[in-house]
Every structure is written in C-alpha cells, then in structure tokens.
Design an enzyme around this catalytic site. Sequence first.
Site: not given
Ligand SMILES: *[C@@H]1O[C@H](CO)[C@@H](O)[C@H](O)[C@H]1NC(C)=O
Length: 357
Positions: A208, A276
């Site tokens: 991700n 978003d």
């Molecule tokens: C990954 O990083 C983003 C910040 O850019 C955060 O908002 C998100 O929760 C994180 N996603 C995961 C899969 O940890």
Amino acid sequence: MKLSIFAAVLAALPLATSSPTWGPGKGPYGPKDKYPGLAVLAKRAGLQYFGTAIDNVVLNNTRYVSIAHNRSEFDQVTPANGQKFVHIEPQRGVFNWTLANQVIKPAKKARQSVRCHNFIWHTQAPEWLEFGNWTKKELVSIMENHIKVEARYFYDTCFSWDVVNESFNDDGTFRETFWYKTLGKEYIELAFKFARKYTSPRTTLYYNDYGIEKVNNKSLAIAELVKDFIKRDIPIDGVGLQGHFRMATAPKYEEISASIAQFNKLGVETAITELDVRIELPDSPEKKAKQAEGYANAVKACVDADDCVGVTVWDFWDPVSWVPYTFPGWGNACLLDDDFNKKPAYYAVSDVLRAAA
Ligand SMILES: *[C@@H]1O[C@H](CO)[C@@H](O)[C@H](O)[C@H]1NC(C)=O
Ligand SMILES: *[C@@H]1O[C@H](CO)[C@@H](O)[C@H](O)[C@H]1NC(C)=O
Ligand SMILES: *[C@@H]1O[C@H](CO)[C@@H](O)[C@H](O)[C@H]1NC(C)=O
Ligand SMILES: *[C@@H]1O[C@H](CO)[C@@H](O)[C@H](O)[C@H]1NC(C)=O
Ligand SMILES: *[C@@H]1O[C@H](CO)[C@@H](O)[C@H](O)[C@H]1NC(C)=O
Ligand SMILES: *[C@@H]1O[C@H](CO)[C@@H](O)[C@H](O)[C@H]1NC(C)=O
C-alpha cells in the site's frame, strides 16, 4: 457492457465544471433521485465493495456510527488506527486488541467485510521497537511474532491485509526506515512471507502506498518490486493506491487508469484504499464541485479497470478526517459535511457507480 456505457457517458460528459452540477436531480448520469447507498451501487457496478475507514475517536457519536455501519453505504470497513503497531503491540510481546475490536466487532455484526491495516509501517510504531537497537536476527523475530500473533487473532476476519505501507520515496528509492536500516530491502519480502504463512489462505496480501496514482518514479519502482516478487515466488496479491488527493491537483481519470493498469497487467489486483480529496479552506461551492470531480475520477478509474476490486474512503465525515491535523489550512476532505449532509462528491460517486451498472 460496463465499459461501453462508460465510454458513452464519458463522451457526453465534460467533467470539468466551474459550478456544482452534482446532486439529486442534477447529476448528469442516471435516474434523478435514487441514491440507495454507495455500496449498493458499487455492487451493481461490479466492484466487490465500497468501504470506509473508521476511527475510534467518534464511536460515541450515534449518528456517525449508524452511517459507518450501514451496509448499504459501506459494506467494507478499515480500522483507521486500531491496528497500527503502536496500538496492537504497545510492549514487546504484549498484545492489545481493544481499539481494533471497537471497529471490527460492530463491522462483523453488520456483516461488513474488513480490510486489515497494517502489519509493517515505519510510523505509529512503539518506541521500544523503533529505538531498540535490534540486531537483524532480533528484528526479524519481532516481525515474525507480531505478524503471527495478529494474523492468527484476526484469522477469519480479514479478507485483505495491507502488509507493508509506504516503503518508497517519491523518487522510487527505498525509504530509510528503521526496518530498512536494520534489515535492508529484504524486510518487505520477509513481511509478505510471514503474512502468507500466518494469514488465512483466502486473505489477499497488499502493498500500500500514496502518490502512486500516476505512472511515476514511485509507482514504477513498486511495479518493479511486484515483478521481482512474482519472478521469485514471493507472495503478493495486490497493490493499494491510497488516493489522498488535493482538490486542485487530483490526478486525472486517464492517469489513475494508467497506474492501475500497470499493476493489473503484472497479474496482481488493485484497490483504492484511502480515498479523500482535501480542500484548501475556506471552502466554496466551486471547490466542492472540483472535489466531486476528484472523487468521481478515482472511482471511475477503479470501476473501469480490469482488476480493481474496490474503493475505500478515508473516513466519510469531514469532522473526523485526518486532514486538518496533518495539513493545516486544508480540510473538508470527505463525502459528508459537518451536519452529515451529502456533498456533491457523494452524488458524483453515486452517479459514476450507477452509470457503470
Ligand atoms: C499508510 O500511511 C498513511 C499516511 O500516508 C496512513 O494514513 C495510512 O493509515 C497508512 N496505511 C497503512 C496501510 O498503514
Ligand atoms: C442506510 O443507508 C441507506 C442509503 O443511504 C438508507 O436508505 C437507509 O435508510 C439507511 N439505513 C439505516 C438503518 O439508517
Ligand atoms: C465524543 O467524545 C469526544 C472526546 O472524547 C468529545 O469531544 C465529543 O463531544 C463526544 N461526542 C459526543 C456526541 O458525545
Ligand atoms: C488496551 O488498550 C486500551 C485502549 O487504548 C486501553 O484503554 C487499555 O488500558 C489497554 N489494555 C492494557 C491491558 O494495557
Ligand atoms: C540505542 O543506541 C543509542 C546510541 O548508541 C543509545 O543512545 C540508546 O540508549 C540505545 N537504546 C537502547 C534501547 O538501548
Ligand atoms: C525520475 O527519475 C529520473 C532518474 O532516475 C529523474 O531524471 C526524473 O527527474 C525523475 N522523475 C520524476 C518525475 O521525479
């Protein structure tokens, strides 16, 4: 079928508008006044789900909760923070499921599916982990134990896991996180191997990241990682495109489509995992219309793609968005406003989904 309708709609539709055109009776796509919920429409459009992240801080708000767990709107849920390392394993070997379960239990009760989030990330890590001066061997064993215990606990819960989040810099080089500094780039494949070993075989495993909704140095680097994994039989099922956009610079439909396609053609699925579109305050009707376009383009790109399985918004209600805290001067990034009114973006997404049915 869905492609040809889209082509026709796209041809008939200049998406760029200077004034808001979205809303009941105003949307250009379909029947004038039928908004049965985003998940209902997403299913008809061929997506597996339409979901939302849910944070713990608003679980005392009954209005919020009733929408968050309304399966017609959202049939998939991501715990926004409860599964971050710092909350799950606040001390070494001590696991705490409280925050995760506050979101996951009601989701299961409402028969919403759960994307789990995340095993390995460099942020929201506890100090004992980040500043522990671990040897390679110790850190690998900490990683394996963390993934093992959590994967087993949520074994039948998660249809999908974000295994690793944000390992790359924008220029496509590896981010120098504490994982990377101690383990080298192998930490990524180790996490995927452990995740495959301990999660249900039905669970899809995702990498991700943000800023990869265009073909650029970062998304190309991730495509190379996927290619390399596939060549060497390292398990990976999907790439999550976060989709945190700024209203004025949100990527175009064609750009998002091209990035999704570069992953799909390698044989992995994709999803939009954290959508978003933030507005530079003060807000205005024109900005809301532009925001609606940003949302619509992302959802449309996913629906039209060969193998983009679903869309998750990074919360649906403006007051709980992470945006104002992280980007001062920006806000109103979600589908519903402070009073839970549906914004143009909500109708735009509905109309895009309806047109694809
Ligand atoms: C990954 O990083 C983003 C910040 O850019 C955060 O908002 C998100 O929760 C994180 N996603 C995961 C899969 O940890
Ligand atoms: C769930 O959402 C749908 C679509 O917005 C709405 O029609 C329905 O009334 C909601 N259900 C509840 C229980 O609020
Ligand atoms: C929920 O709790 C927060 C603080 O924890 C508080 O600011 C807010 O007013 C509460 N909301 C409701 C609806 O009780
Ligand atoms: C687990 O986490 C919850 C929520 O942060 C906290 O209230 C609780 O005290 C924690 N439990 C333990 C045993 O530390
Ligand atoms: C890790 O190493 C740094 C620098 O040598 C030292 O200041 C710190 O106290 C060490 N931390 C632990 C937990 O041993
Ligand atoms: C991508 O990387 C190349 C060097 O590898 C660099 O010349 C180029 O400016 C980068 N492009 C972007 C958009 O960062």
